[in-house]
Enzyme design. Structure first.
Site, mmCIF file in Angstrom:
data_model
loop_
_atom_site.group_PDB
_atom_site.id
_atom_site.type_symbol
_atom_site.label_atom_id
_atom_site.label_comp_id
_atom_site.label_asym_id
_atom_site.label_seq_id
_atom_site.Cartn_x
_atom_site.Cartn_y
_atom_site.Cartn_z
ATOM 1 N N ASN A 154 0.788 -1.266 0.116
ATOM 2 C CA ASN A 154 0.000 0.033 0.088
ATOM 3 C C ASN A 154 0.785 1.173 -0.071
ATOM 4 O O ASN A 154 1.653 1.577 0.971
ATOM 5 C CB ASN A 154 -1.077 -0.074 1.283
ATOM 6 C CG ASN A 154 -1.736 1.116 1.305
ATOM 7 O OD1 ASN A 154 -1.709 2.040 0.494
ATOM 8 N ND2 ASN A 154 -2.804 1.259 2.276
ATOM 9 N N ARG A 189 -2.455 -2.090 -3.350
ATOM 10 C CA ARG A 189 -3.632 -1.167 -3.146
ATOM 11 C C ARG A 189 -3.853 -0.079 -4.173
ATOM 12 O O ARG A 189 -2.784 0.811 -4.144
ATOM 13 C CB ARG A 189 -3.995 -0.679 -1.799
ATOM 14 C CG ARG A 189 -5.118 0.074 -1.496
ATOM 15 C CD ARG A 189 -5.126 0.583 -0.202
ATOM 16 N NE ARG A 189 -6.505 1.489 -0.212
ATOM 17 C CZ ARG A 189 -6.427 2.720 0.622
ATOM 18 N NH1 ARG A 189 -5.256 3.155 1.104
ATOM 19 N NH2 ARG A 189 -7.520 3.322 0.654
ATOM 20 N N HIS A 233 -13.414 2.731 -0.017
ATOM 21 C CA HIS A 233 -13.075 1.674 1.120
ATOM 22 C C HIS A 233 -13.812 0.488 0.457
ATOM 23 O O HIS A 233 -14.303 -0.401 1.219
ATOM 24 C CB HIS A 233 -13.946 2.238 2.272
ATOM 25 C CG HIS A 233 -13.398 3.220 3.006
ATOM 26 N ND1 HIS A 233 -13.967 4.296 3.690
ATOM 27 C CD2 HIS A 233 -11.956 3.604 3.396
ATOM 28 C CE1 HIS A 233 -13.088 5.186 4.560
ATOM 29 N NE2 HIS A 233 -11.965 4.734 4.208
ATOM 30 N N ARG A 241 -12.164 15.574 7.088
ATOM 31 C CA ARG A 241 -12.927 15.857 6.009
ATOM 32 C C ARG A 241 -14.443 16.087 6.333
ATOM 33 O O ARG A 241 -15.056 15.592 7.261
ATOM 34 C CB ARG A 241 -12.827 14.803 5.015
ATOM 35 C CG ARG A 241 -11.464 14.732 4.218
ATOM 36 C CD ARG A 241 -11.340 13.615 3.355
ATOM 37 N NE ARG A 241 -10.782 12.438 4.110
ATOM 38 C CZ ARG A 241 -10.853 11.233 3.957
ATOM 39 N NH1 ARG A 241 -11.406 10.704 2.727
ATOM 40 N NH2 ARG A 241 -9.960 10.286 4.453
ATOM 41 N N GLU A 278 -7.976 -5.520 5.171
ATOM 42 C CA GLU A 278 -7.989 -4.816 3.543
ATOM 43 C C GLU A 278 -6.914 -5.769 3.086
ATOM 44 O O GLU A 278 -6.867 -6.119 1.766
ATOM 45 C CB GLU A 278 -7.818 -3.439 3.420
ATOM 46 C CG GLU A 278 -9.184 -2.630 3.732
ATOM 47 C CD GLU A 278 -9.022 -1.176 4.010
ATOM 48 O OE1 GLU A 278 -9.238 -0.375 3.087
ATOM 49 O OE2 GLU A 278 -8.641 -0.785 5.048
#
Ligand code: ADP
Length: 404
Positions: free
Chosen positions: A7, A95, A184, A245, A388
């Site tokens: 990643n 990823r 996601h 955010r 993940e």
């Protein structure tokens, strides 16, 4: 066979090495602050799935290639060694944040695919360029390995057009790809499949609302195992309130920031991506800190928590309507897995939707997949630890195993 999951961020490389077919972790770690004065590596090795040793190194890492070479050395040599030959790593799974409409499945990367990915970078300028760098350096360091890209957006490619389109002039979609993609996806796919299997329900007939609450937060309506709506859109900014955010807000705010406050786009970008959400309301982006202040009756923290919870509940209502029948609500990621307080606040007075939490089950500490609903609850409530990296391995296996 061994699979390395990578990643790559703009100044970091996170990795996990898996042994197949057991899907057991052999090593994991991260290279941080690449290109900065104090870069370093944290590396862990595992035996029979449990961590058996770790080292932390402070070394100069000028770029991602040097970082990955150092990872390869740690995997091969000395007392951190878990492989004898670099070629034991047959696949590197990457990823990649944005696959747009082009990539709805894990994809074997060659020069052509890399070109396509570069063309998509305008859709995720904060993420995709770093993901691409990760693939490029991996092609140089692990020359013989297959490189597979797994996309955060892929799970959401089943969204219907009336869900993913924005009501703005058509050309913005047809010429520029302006639509909701959702993110996601790797996590939502993993936890929804885990939940179906845990409950003994066939994934193809499983309806769930998946709630991923980490630094970034998103929710997905999963119908018959497929994503049919999700809270993030063109970028990971929309939907729920997050650490830094804002989630949904009236887009006219951007016009106001430009026209009235004379901000340029970089300043607006920073305001919305780095200084909004929990941080914008309380000054803190770590939810643990905000909860602490909430418990001390700090008014800004009270407001932030109420806003955070209200959004999640609003999406639960919306997705219950979108799904028609909800088999389970799933909580995952840093907050979803670890905060009984947030789960309780989210589930309070939702009897109208058949949702009833069991407080004792909710507060019992566990790191496993578990049910936390009251026995009278019509809907199952689950906490499912996301993984993940493991999902990337699952998808790599699906891609590279003939007949699956
Ligand atoms: P990322 O999105 O970076 O992968 P994580 O899924 O690790 O993030 O989640 C990080 C968030 O989880 C942080 O905001 C942290 O405050 C929050 N978190 C972790 N543990 C708890 C807890 N026990 N209670 C509330 N929030 C928590």
């Amino acid at each position: 066979m061994k699979v390395l999951v990578l990643n790559a961020g703009s100044s970091s490389l996170k990795y996990q090495l898996f042994q197949l077919p057991e899907k057991q972790v052999l090593a994991s770690g991260s290279v941080e602050r690449i290109g900065e004065s104090k870069s370093g590596i944290k590396h862990k090795v595992y035996q029979s799935g449990s961590a058996s040793g770790k080292i932390t190194l402070e070394v100069e890492i000028p770029d991602h290639k040097v970082g990955l070479e150092k990872i390869a050395r740690l995997l091969l040599h000395g007392n951190t060694s878990v492989i004898k030959d670099q070629e034991e790593i047959e696949v590197v799974g990457h990823r990649v944040v944005h696959g747009a409409e082009k990539f709805s499945r894990p994809t074997l990367v060659d020069a052509g695919v890399l070109d396509e990915l570069r063309k998509l970078s305008y859709l995720a300028p904060l993420h995709n360029p770093a993901n691409i760098t990760g693939i490029e350096v991996s092609m140089q360091v692990f020359k013989k390995a297959q490189q597979v890209a797994v996309f955060d957006t892929a799970f959401h490619q089943t969204l219907p057009s009336h869900v993913y389109r924005y009501a703005v002039p058509n050309e913005l979609y047809t010429k520029h790809g302006f639509r909701a993609y959702g993110f996601h996806g790797t996590s939502h796919r993993y936890v929804s499949r885990e939940a179906a299997s845990f409950l003994g329900i066939d994934n193809d007939s499983f309806n769930a609302i998946s709630i991923h609450l980490g630094n970034g937060c998103s929710m997905t309506a999963v119908k018959e195992g497929k994503s049919i709506d999700t809270s993030m859109g063109l970028t990971p900014m929309g939907g729920l309130m997050m650490g830094t955010r804002p989630g949904d807000f009236d887009p006219s705010l951007i016009l106001f920031l430009g026209h009235a406050l004379k901000m340029n786009f970089d300043e607006v970008d920073k305001l919305l991506n780095k200084n909004s959400g929990l941080k914008g309301i309380t000054g803190e982006n770590d939810l643990r800190e905000v909860i602490k202040q909430y418990e001390e009756n700090d008014p800004q923290a009270q407001l932030a928590i109420h806003m955070y919870i209200y959004r999640i509940r609003k999406y639960i209502g919306a997705y219950a309507v979108a799904l028609g029948r909800v088999d389970a609500v799933i909580f995952t990621a840093g907050v979803g897995e670890n905060s009984p307080f947030i789960r309780k606040e989210v589930c309070t007075e939702l009897d109208i939707l058949g949702i009833q939490l069991d407080e004792a089950l909710n507060s019992a500490p566990s790191e496993e997949t578990r049910e936390i609903q009251h026995e009278d609850s019509r809907v199952k409530l689950l906490v499912v630890p996301t993984n993940e990296e493991l999902e990337i391995v699952n998808e790599v296996v699906e891609l590279t195993t003939p007949g699956e």
